[in-house]
Design a protein around this motif. Structure first.
Motif, PDB file in Angstrom:
ATOM      1  N   SER A  46       0.780  -1.346  -0.105  1.00 14.75           N
ATOM      2  CA  SER A  46      -0.191  -0.036   0.136  1.00 14.75           C
ATOM      3  C   SER A  46       1.003   1.232  -0.140  1.00 14.75           C
ATOM      4  O   SER A  46       0.580   2.129  -0.790  1.00 14.75           O
ATOM      5  CB  SER A  46      -0.875  -0.039   1.014  1.00 14.75           C
ATOM      6  N   THR A  50       1.515   4.312  -2.874  1.00 14.41           N
ATOM      7  CA  THR A  50       1.365   5.731  -2.663  1.00 14.41           C
ATOM      8  C   THR A  50       2.466   6.388  -2.926  1.00 14.41           C
ATOM      9  O   THR A  50       2.395   7.676  -3.523  1.00 14.41           O
ATOM     10  CB  THR A  50       1.306   5.976  -0.906  1.00 14.41           C
ATOM     11  N   SER A  82      -6.571   1.511  -3.520  1.00 11.91           N
ATOM     12  CA  SER A  82      -5.794   2.556  -3.580  1.00 11.91           C
ATOM     13  C   SER A  82      -6.400   3.565  -4.193  1.00 11.91           C
ATOM     14  O   SER A  82      -6.071   4.930  -4.288  1.00 11.91           O
ATOM     15  CB  SER A  82      -4.435   2.357  -3.894  1.00 11.91           C
ATOM     16  N   TYR A  85      -7.798   7.216  -3.065  1.00 13.80           N
ATOM     17  CA  TYR A  85      -6.663   7.987  -1.960  1.00 13.80           C
ATOM     18  C   TYR A  85      -5.664   8.600  -2.658  1.00 13.80           C
ATOM     19  O   TYR A  85      -5.475   9.561  -2.249  1.00 13.80           O
ATOM     20  CB  TYR A  85      -6.528   6.954  -0.805  1.00 13.80           C
ATOM     21  N   CYS A 161     -16.089   6.342  -2.842  1.00 13.23           N
ATOM     22  CA  CYS A 161     -15.167   5.609  -1.748  1.00 13.23           C
ATOM     23  C   CYS A 161     -15.673   4.615  -1.067  1.00 13.23           C
ATOM     24  O   CYS A 161     -15.030   3.472  -1.130  1.00 13.23           O
ATOM     25  CB  CYS A 161     -14.753   6.861  -0.891  1.00 13.23           C
ATOM     26  N   THR A 180      -6.293   1.476   3.890  1.00 15.37           N
ATOM     27  CA  THR A 180      -6.473   3.074   3.705  1.00 15.37           C
ATOM     28  C   THR A 180      -5.712   3.835   4.901  1.00 15.37           C
ATOM     29  O   THR A 180      -5.190   4.633   4.177  1.00 15.37           O
ATOM     30  CB  THR A 180      -7.940   3.292   4.012  1.00 15.37           C
ATOM     31  N   ILE A 183      -2.057   3.956   3.469  1.00 16.34           N
ATOM     32  CA  ILE A 183      -2.011   4.863   2.218  1.00 16.34           C
ATOM     33  C   ILE A 183      -1.907   6.521   2.871  1.00 16.34           C
ATOM     34  O   ILE A 183      -1.086   7.075   2.495  1.00 16.34           O
ATOM     35  CB  ILE A 183      -3.266   4.834   1.417  1.00 16.34           C
ATOM     36  N   ILE A 184      -2.825   6.751   3.844  1.00 15.39           N
ATOM     37  CA  ILE A 184      -3.123   8.083   4.297  1.00 15.39           C
ATOM     38  C   ILE A 184      -1.765   8.411   5.199  1.00 15.39           C
ATOM     39  O   ILE A 184      -1.351   9.460   4.921  1.00 15.39           O
ATOM     40  CB  ILE A 184      -4.402   8.148   5.061  1.00 15.39           C
ATOM     41  N   CYS A 190      -2.284  14.531   5.956  1.00 17.94           N
ATOM     42  CA  CYS A 190      -3.749  14.481   5.776  1.00 17.94           C
ATOM     43  C   CYS A 190      -4.240  13.880   7.313  1.00 17.94           C
ATOM     44  O   CYS A 190      -4.836  12.823   7.508  1.00 17.94           O
ATOM     45  CB  CYS A 190      -4.155  13.105   4.725  1.00 17.94           C
ATOM     46  N   GLN A 193      -7.908  13.105   8.010  1.00 17.61           N
ATOM     47  CA  GLN A 193      -8.341  11.793   7.456  1.00 17.61           C
ATOM     48  C   GLN A 193      -7.726  10.439   8.211  1.00 17.61           C
ATOM     49  O   GLN A 193      -8.397   9.562   8.604  1.00 17.61           O
ATOM     50  CB  GLN A 193      -7.940  11.877   6.160  1.00 17.61           C
ATOM     51  N   HIS A 197      -9.753   7.169   9.887  1.00 13.78           N
ATOM     52  CA  HIS A 197      -9.347   5.994   9.598  1.00 13.78           C
ATOM     53  C   HIS A 197      -8.655   5.349  10.792  1.00 13.78           C
ATOM     54  O   HIS A 197      -8.574   4.176  10.776  1.00 13.78           O
ATOM     55  CB  HIS A 197      -8.743   5.940   8.199  1.00 13.78           C
TER      56      HIS A 197
END
Length: 240
Positions: A46, A50, A82, A85, A161, A180, A183-184, A190, A193, A197
């Motif tokens: 992941s 990104t 992915s 995001y 999403c 998720t 990735i964030i 972020c 977010q 999450h």
């Protein structure tokens, strides 16, 4: 899990670096996490998507297939997950790379479809998932406080999403939220977010140990500033 191929092109000229990075990323880091090999692979792949790290992605995907850590369906769904995001511009490249790896390994394409929604019910199912992860009151408040001319962004979140991706088979809710989160955390910048999450992961069963394990595994791949930001948020949300 072997990772020697990661260094194949640089070991001759940068062996000193290879030794120190390998000792850290696949030695010291792994000694300090109880995250199992499957979740470690999910977190790393992941993050590589990104960061647009195509060559390491290829190597890790081949390892995941060879060692049967992740199935073709799971790898395809991870890549699909992915898109909301990192966006089409990055994720599309990895979808092409993944399909080429599958072809090289005689994996028949297209894979069986995993969608469980229709155009008519995708929004409702996505909204229901949002409510189950983050609480109906919070989701309804987001919609209520959104300016009328921007409410469609809330519809995008529910329908695209969550409705188009979180409803798919092939991965569990725990898998999708861990993807998720990874990735964030990798994106950085972020934090709101990531807070959401982090709470979502806890709701679906990824406890604090899993999240701290994910941040630990991410550290060599995303650097210390983003690692420490993610760690602070996990501690904030879990009350420690």
């Amino acid at each position: 899990m072997s990772h020697e191929e990661l260094y194949e092109n640089i070991r001759k000229n940068d062996n000193e670096f290879v030794e120190l990075f390998d000792d850290f990323a696949f030695g010291e880091v792994l000694e300090n996490t109880s995250l199992d090999v499957r979740n470690r692979m999910i977190v790393i792949i992941s993050s590589l998507i990104t960061n647009h790290a195509v060559n390491p992605f290829k190597i890790m995907v081949k390892e995941a297939l060879k060692d049967e850590i992740l199935s073709p369906v799971e790898l395809k769904e991870l890549t699909y997950q992915s898109f909301p995001y990192v966006g089409f511009g990055i994720a599309f490249d990895f979808l092409e790379v993944l399909n080429n790896i599958f072809k090289e390994n005689n994996i028949e394409l297209p894979l069986n479809g995993q969608s469980t929604t229709t155009k008519e019910d995708r929004w409702q199912k996505g909204y229901e998932i949002q409510c189950s992860f983050f609480g109906k009151d919070q989701i309804d408040e987001m919609r209520k406080t959104s300016p009328n001319d921007q409410i469609y962004f809330q519809d995008f979140l529910s329908g695209y999403c969550f409705g188009d991706f979180y409803t798919r088979e092939g991965l569990s809710n725990q898998d999708r939220e861990l993807i998720t989160f990874s990735i964030i955390a990798t994106l950085g910048g972020c934090e709101n977010q990531l807070r959401g999450h982090t709470a979502g992961n806890l709701m679906v069963g990824n406890d604090k140990d899993v999240l701290i394990g994910a941040v630990t595994v991410l550290c060599p791949f995303i650097g210390f500033p983003r690692t420490l930001n993610a760690l602070a948020i996990v501690n904030e949300i879990t009350g420690n």
